[in-house]
Scaffold this active site. Structure first.
Site, short mmCIF file in Angstrom:
data_model
loop_
_atom_site.label_atom_id
_atom_site.label_comp_id
_atom_site.label_asym_id
_atom_site.label_seq_id
_atom_site.Cartn_x
_atom_site.Cartn_y
_atom_site.Cartn_z
CG ASN A 208 50.55 -5.46 69.55
OD1 ASN A 208 49.55 -5.74 69.80
ND2 ASN A 208 51.06 -4.53 68.17
CE LYS A 286 45.56 -15.25 49.89
NZ LYS A 286 44.51 -16.71 50.02
CG PHE A 324 50.94 2.41 78.76
CD1 PHE A 324 51.14 1.28 79.91
CD2 PHE A 324 50.26 2.75 79.41
CE1 PHE A 324 49.42 1.11 81.02
CE2 PHE A 324 49.01 3.47 79.37
CZ PHE A 324 48.89 2.35 81.01
#
Length: 400
Positions: A208, A286, A324
């Site tokens: 984020n 990957k 929060f």
């Protein structure tokens, strides 16, 4: 409240230098002695005579003062004070401080001192928001320098925004907090901060926009009040503060494990922006395109709820748990419900809609929600939000 303290006040060369006169008056009224240092540019805005008259001491401005330097005057000046205050701290002064450049008396004093330093930045809004200034600010914080302000408002240049020098009374408060009693001495506090990175494969992850700036500022403010801070941080953009125990993690599960290991604590401030989900089928190698044009299917699993885990009743629960709530709509309503759902004591709610610029920015606008109701704070620099919160935590712990 500053009786017997000695402050070395460095006045930078900005239009806000005139406020240094009022700061000198307030410091002396509070009982402190003030030794003034002026940069050459500061003398373009206020006269050394005015500064000397209010301080009751000689103004120092030249590095090569032969009488003083015969006795290594700049070394003596830098070490006899209880606190070095830079107000206003201009963009130029901050840049030179961050890089360790000492090309005049002020910067030489700052490099030669082992005394705590507090700066009050002041500059044009665009200068304050420039990436170079923000990089310098992060470095100064990492070096253990206390920052107060800047405020938001009208500029002398006609622009509006953050960059105004904090009011002298607010700077005095910050000085008193830095020099005064350390109410959290002997107390331990857990602070989580930054984002978490949830891997998709070895080179990709879900994250984020959290910079970690608010959690870092909170940890620094608590340490300044004497707390032993265990700082559990994800991969943040800003460097961790000085004077805290740093535990670095990547994922939400690692953060929960580190937070549990940091207990017991008198208080916990869960400021991290933890990913709600992780990729359950993360690849060990990957991922490659297969030529079909189809994206790989990602299965998601819910991450542990760290705030709820730390808030859960039990012998290891901190006496005060603060969460929060970063919301984009119905901020107070959602945060109030979250406090009850998670079981924490306080929650700080903020609007992180893109238009606010808060996520990843230098300021925050929060509402403190407790069992007694909601208290909305004005939009402030994240350092000031941290200072206010740390003081409230100290008061709550003292009250039991």
């Amino acid at each position: 409240m500053l009786a017997g303290k000695r402050i070395l006040l460095i006045i930078g060369g900005g239009i806000a230098a005139y406020k240094a006169l009022d700061l000198i008056r307030l410091c002396r009224k509070a009982g402190a002695a003030v030794t003034p240092v002026m940069t050459p540019a500061a003398a373009e805005f206020v006269t050394p005579l005015s500064v000397a008259a209010l301080a009751g001491e000689k103004v120092h401005s030249h590095l090569f003062d032969l009488t003083a330097e015969a006795e290594m005057g700049h070394i003596q000046l830098s070490r006899v004070a209880d606190l070095v205050v830079v107000a206003p701290a201009t963009a130029s002064l901050m840049a030179r401080m961050a890089q360790g450049i000492c090309d005049d008396l002020a910067t030489t004093l700052l490099l030669a001192t082992d005394t705590p330093v507090l700066i009050a930045p002041a500059m044009n809004v665009r200068m304050w928001q420039h990436p170079a200034t923000q990089r310098n600010l992060a470095q100064l914080r990492a070096d253990g320098i206390t920052v107060t302000g800047p405020d938001e408002g009208d500029m002398a240049c006609g622009e509006y925004g953050p960059g105004r020098l904090a009011e002298p009374a607010a700077i005095l408060q910050a000085i008193a907090a830095r020099l005064g009693p350390r109410p959290l001495a002997g107390r331990s506090v857990l602070v989580t901060s930054g984002p978490t990175h949830e891997p998709i494969d070895p080179v990709r992850y879900i994250a984020n926009r959290s910079s970690g700036a608010q959690g870092t500022a909170i940890a620094a403010a608590l340490a300044a009040l004497g707390a032993r801070v265990r700082f559990v941080t994800g991969p943040a953009e800003v460097a961790p503060p000085a004077g805290v125990e740093v535990i670095r993690v990547q994922t939400a599960r690692e953060m929960l494990e580190a937070a549990r290991a940091a207990l017991p604590a008198d208080a916990a401030v869960m400021a991290a922006a933890v990913a709600d989900w992780r990729v359950a089928n993360a690849s060990g190698s990957k991922m490659k395109k297969d030529g079909s044009g189809r994206a790989p299917a990602l299965d998601f699993a819910e991450n542990p709820d760290i705030l709820r885990e730390i808030s859960a009743p039990g012998p290891a629960r901190p006496g005060l748990v603060i969460g929060f709530a970063a919301e984009t709509d119905e901020v107070v309503a959602h945060a109030t419900a979250k406090r009850l759902r998670k079981g924490c004591d306080w929650i700080l709610a903020n609007d992180v809609s893109p238009a606010t610029g808060i996520m990843g920015g230098t300021e925050n606008a929060v509402t403190l929600i407790t069992a007694d109701g909601a208290e909305t704070w004005p939009r402030l620099a994240k350092d000031e939000v941290a200072r206010r919160l740390a003081q409230r935590i100290a008061e709550a712990i003292a009250a039991g």
